[in-house]
Design an enzyme around this catalytic site. Structure first.
Site, PDB file in Angstrom:
ATOM      1  N   HIS A  53       3.296  14.089   1.199  1.00 53.33           N
ATOM      2  CA  HIS A  53       2.563  15.466   0.631  1.00 53.33           C
ATOM      3  C   HIS A  53       3.482  16.430   0.896  1.00 53.33           C
ATOM      4  CE1 HIS A  53      -1.610  13.936   0.045  1.00 53.33           C
ATOM      5  NE2 HIS A  53      -1.560  13.358   1.384  1.00 53.33           N
ATOM      6  N   HIS A  87     -11.118   0.427   0.555  1.00 56.91           N
ATOM      7  CA  HIS A  87     -11.043   1.519   1.605  1.00 56.91           C
ATOM      8  C   HIS A  87     -12.334   1.742   2.122  1.00 56.91           C
ATOM      9  CE1 HIS A  87      -9.579   5.792   2.476  1.00 56.91           C
ATOM     10  NE2 HIS A  87     -11.023   5.916   2.538  1.00 56.91           N
ATOM     11  N   HIS A 128       0.803  -1.297  -0.034  1.00 51.76           N
ATOM     12  CA  HIS A 128       0.001  -0.102  -0.088  1.00 51.76           C
ATOM     13  C   HIS A 128       0.888   1.237  -0.055  1.00 51.76           C
ATOM     14  CE1 HIS A 128      -4.020   1.907   1.347  1.00 51.76           C
ATOM     15  NE2 HIS A 128      -3.429   2.773   0.881  1.00 51.76           N
ATOM     16  N   HIS A 188      -5.660  -1.235   5.213  1.00 49.52           N
ATOM     17  CA  HIS A 188      -5.594  -0.251   6.597  1.00 49.52           C
ATOM     18  C   HIS A 188      -6.840  -0.168   7.696  1.00 49.52           C
ATOM     19  CE1 HIS A 188      -7.745   2.733   4.063  1.00 49.52           C
ATOM     20  NE2 HIS A 188      -6.821   3.128   3.508  1.00 49.52           N
ATOM     21  N   HIS A 227       1.607   5.291  -1.981  1.00 52.72           N
ATOM     22  CA  HIS A 227       1.242   6.104  -2.948  1.00 52.72           C
ATOM     23  C   HIS A 227       2.535   6.769  -3.594  1.00 52.72           C
ATOM     24  CE1 HIS A 227      -3.001   6.149  -1.899  1.00 52.72           C
ATOM     25  NE2 HIS A 227      -2.628   5.866  -0.639  1.00 52.72           N
ATOM     26  N   LEU A 228       2.861   6.424  -5.030  1.00 51.55           N
ATOM     27  CA  LEU A 228       4.041   6.857  -5.503  1.00 51.55           C
ATOM     28  C   LEU A 228       3.879   8.216  -6.096  1.00 51.55           C
ATOM     29  CD1 LEU A 228       5.640   3.751  -7.231  1.00 51.55           C
ATOM     30  CD2 LEU A 228       6.491   5.113  -5.081  1.00 51.55           C
ATOM     31  N   ARG A 229       2.651   8.696  -6.369  1.00 54.66           N
ATOM     32  CA  ARG A 229       2.258  10.263  -6.863  1.00 54.66           C
ATOM     33  C   ARG A 229       2.748  10.357  -8.163  1.00 54.66           C
ATOM     34  NH1 ARG A 229      -1.182  10.445  -2.899  1.00 54.66           N
ATOM     35  NH2 ARG A 229      -0.357  10.966  -0.914  1.00 54.66           N
ATOM     36  N   ASP A 283      -8.904   3.283  -3.589  1.00 53.31           N
ATOM     37  CA  ASP A 283      -8.199   3.615  -2.315  1.00 53.31           C
ATOM     38  C   ASP A 283      -8.369   5.142  -2.192  1.00 53.31           C
ATOM     39  OD1 ASP A 283      -6.733   3.361   0.235  1.00 53.31           O
ATOM     40  OD2 ASP A 283      -5.206   4.250  -0.801  1.00 53.31           O
ATOM     41  N   ASP A 302       0.541   2.426   3.851  1.00 48.97           N
ATOM     42  CA  ASP A 302      -0.047   3.678   3.327  1.00 48.97           C
ATOM     43  C   ASP A 302       0.880   4.767   3.107  1.00 48.97           C
ATOM     44  OD1 ASP A 302      -2.241   5.083   2.381  1.00 48.97           O
ATOM     45  OD2 ASP A 302      -3.313   4.802   4.170  1.00 48.97           O
TER      46      ASP A 302
HETATM   47  O1  DOR Z   1      -4.066   9.284   4.630  1.00 48.57           O
HETATM   48  C1  DOR Z   1      -4.476   8.934   3.475  1.00 48.57           C
HETATM   49  N1  DOR Z   1      -3.709   9.481   2.275  1.00 48.57           N
HETATM   50  N2  DOR Z   1      -5.487   7.980   3.178  1.00 48.57           N
HETATM   51  C2  DOR Z   1      -5.913   7.749   2.056  1.00 48.57           C
HETATM   52  O2  DOR Z   1      -6.979   6.945   2.010  1.00 48.57           O
HETATM   53  C3  DOR Z   1      -5.360   8.464   0.718  1.00 48.57           C
HETATM   54  C4  DOR Z   1      -3.792   8.833   1.037  1.00 48.57           C
HETATM   55  C5  DOR Z   1      -3.171   9.653  -0.065  1.00 48.57           C
HETATM   56  O3  DOR Z   1      -3.600   9.602  -1.101  1.00 48.57           O
HETATM   57  O4  DOR Z   1      -2.720  10.592   0.347  1.00 48.57           O
HETATM   58 ZN    ZN Z   2      -3.929   4.684   0.641  1.00 48.74          ZN
END
Ligand code: DOR
Ligand code: ZN
Length: 424
Positions: A310, A180, A61, A233, A63-65, A153, A306
């Site tokens: 950011h 999710h 899990h 999660h 997020h590579l963005r 998700d 997860d």
């Molecule tokens: O905390 C989170 N960040 N929960 C999510 O479901 C999405 C994720 C995100 O993409 O930033």
């Molecule tokens: Zn996630």
């Protein structure tokens, strides 16, 4: 035979029931031999005295963005963070821009990771086109292209009908639907866990029943369709219990928990700390302890981070406005080893939760050190202590609630297909 000989380490390979001091010989990117006092000709030797030799960790899990949000993270920085955390394989979530709902994006991710990455990257396709919750994406095509599962998700699939069809459709090519779980009407405008801390801080709460209600629905749909469901999660006492009961009934359901949900509680939000803001939110002590109990008794199948990078400008704002999520790839290992130290789980369980068990969920041939398997390996010093500072993180983003923590345990060397991709 040349290759690399990893000597004197404690090999822990839960998939093969191995925990012993053994040597491990890598030839041409594969594990050629595992045994005592191996003799090899011209092999380069790596001394693993005092270290654990485990399969490279697997985080299902992340997020590579990339594509679209590369200012937060990209495939290169994200896989560098993975390698530094001992992670050799990861599954990345589809909420990129554009969304992973078509073959072109799926192929872009796989090829960029192969050409420039420091870890294996397995994309997860979206359940619904554009994450819109209206029509199913072309799952067959995406599976064919390399997607290992499907998830919206970040959002629940609100329509039960669509979730039903998703479970049925994905099962025709043996892919899991990754849920999710939140009932958005119960979440409302909540920004943290509902409870005394939220009241004290004057922040709107998200009740546990928002997660439990949707978890119950998805389990029922899995039971009804016979499809394969994976709960992302899990963070509440109720959802752990729902999965436990469903497994006992023979429902095809698995679940994962994050290090932050088994380590922290909503107390971490004090001071309006936006690095303690994520979705699902940090919960109560009882919830955290239920997640720990779920890890201990096998209800929870995998630890997944997860990892949600950011930019600082997206966190340095009023709590309610801050984006959800924290980085996790580089704290997965020490936070999981902390559970071992606290006798919640044993070391073999810890490694299984980060290797062969997640591998099974997404159906990849990784997470083992058996002869013939790909040489994705982590050399871990379980006793090395280090202080987490933002500069130490390889991730582009530094949004972690663990800043300043003293961590114990680190990857000293990470091998990907027999090549060193990280060395501490
Ligand atoms: O905390 C989170 N960040 N929960 C999510 O479901 C999405 C994720 C995100 O993409 O930033
Ligand atoms: Zn996630």
């Amino acid at each position: 035979m040349s290759g690399i000989l990893i000597k004197n380490g404690r090999v822990i390979d839960p998939a093969n029931n191995i925990d012993a001091n053994l040597d491990l010989h890598i030839v041409e990117g594969k594990i050629a031999q595992v045994g005592q006092n191996l003799v090899t000709e011209n092999a380069e030797t790596v001394d693993a005295d005092g270290l654990l030799v485990t399969p490279g960790l697997i985080d299902i899990h992340v997020h590579l963005r990339d594509p679209g949000l590369e200012y937060k993270e990209d495939i290169v920085s994200g896989t560098q963070a993975a390698a530094a955390g001992g992670v050799t394989s990861l599954a990345c979530m589809p909420n990129t821009q554009p969304i992973i709902d078509n073959l072109a994006i799926c192929r872009y991710i796989i090829s960029k990771a192969q050409e420039q990455g420091f870890a294996n990257v397995f994309p997860i396709g979206s359940i619904t086109k554009g994450l819109q919750g209206e029509t199913l994406s072309e799952m067959g095509e995406l599976k064919e292209g390399g997607c290992v599962g499907f998830s919206d998700d970040g959002l629940p699939v609100v329509s039960s009908e669509l979730m039903r069809r998703g479970l049925e459709y994905a099962d025709t090519f043996d892919a899991p639907i990754i849920s999710h779980a939140e009932d958005l009407s119960l979440v409302g405008s909540g920004v943290m866990n509902e409870g005394p801390v939220a009241t004290e801080l004057g922040l709107k709460g998200i009740p546990w029943v928002a997660e439990d209600a949707m978890t119950a629905r998805d389990i029922m749909l899995a039971e009804f369709t016979g499809g394969r469901l994976h709960m992302a999660h899990v963070s509440t006492r109720g959802s752990v219990e729902l999965v436990r009961q469903a497994k006992a009934r023979g429902v095809r359901v698995t679940c994962e928990a994050t290090p932050h949900h088994f380590t922290l509680t909503d107390e971490a939000v004090h001071g309006y700390n936006t690095n303690a803001k994520m979705n699902p939110p940090l919960r109560s002590v009882a919830d955290r302890d239920a997640v720990r109990a779920g890890l201990a008794d096998g209800t929870i199948d995998a630890i997944a981070t997860d990892h949600a990078p950011h930019h600082i400008d997206e966190k340095n704002v009023e709590f309610a406005m801050a984006l959800n999520g924290i980085v996790g790839l580089e704290t997965l290992l020490p936070l999981t080893l902390k559970l071992v130290e606290e006798a919640v789980i044993d070391l073999t369980q810890a490694i299984a939760l980060m290797t062969c068990q997640p591998a099974r969920i997404i159906g990849i041939e990784r997470g083992t050190l058996g002869v013939g398997s790909v040489a994705d390996i982590a050399l871990i010093d379980p006793n090395l202590t280090w202080k987490l500072t933002p500069e130490k993180l390889h991730s582009k983003s530094k949004n972690t609630p663990f800043e300043g923590w003293n961590m114990k345990g680190a990857a000293m060397k990470t091998f990907l297909t027999g090549k060193v991709v990280y060395s501490r």
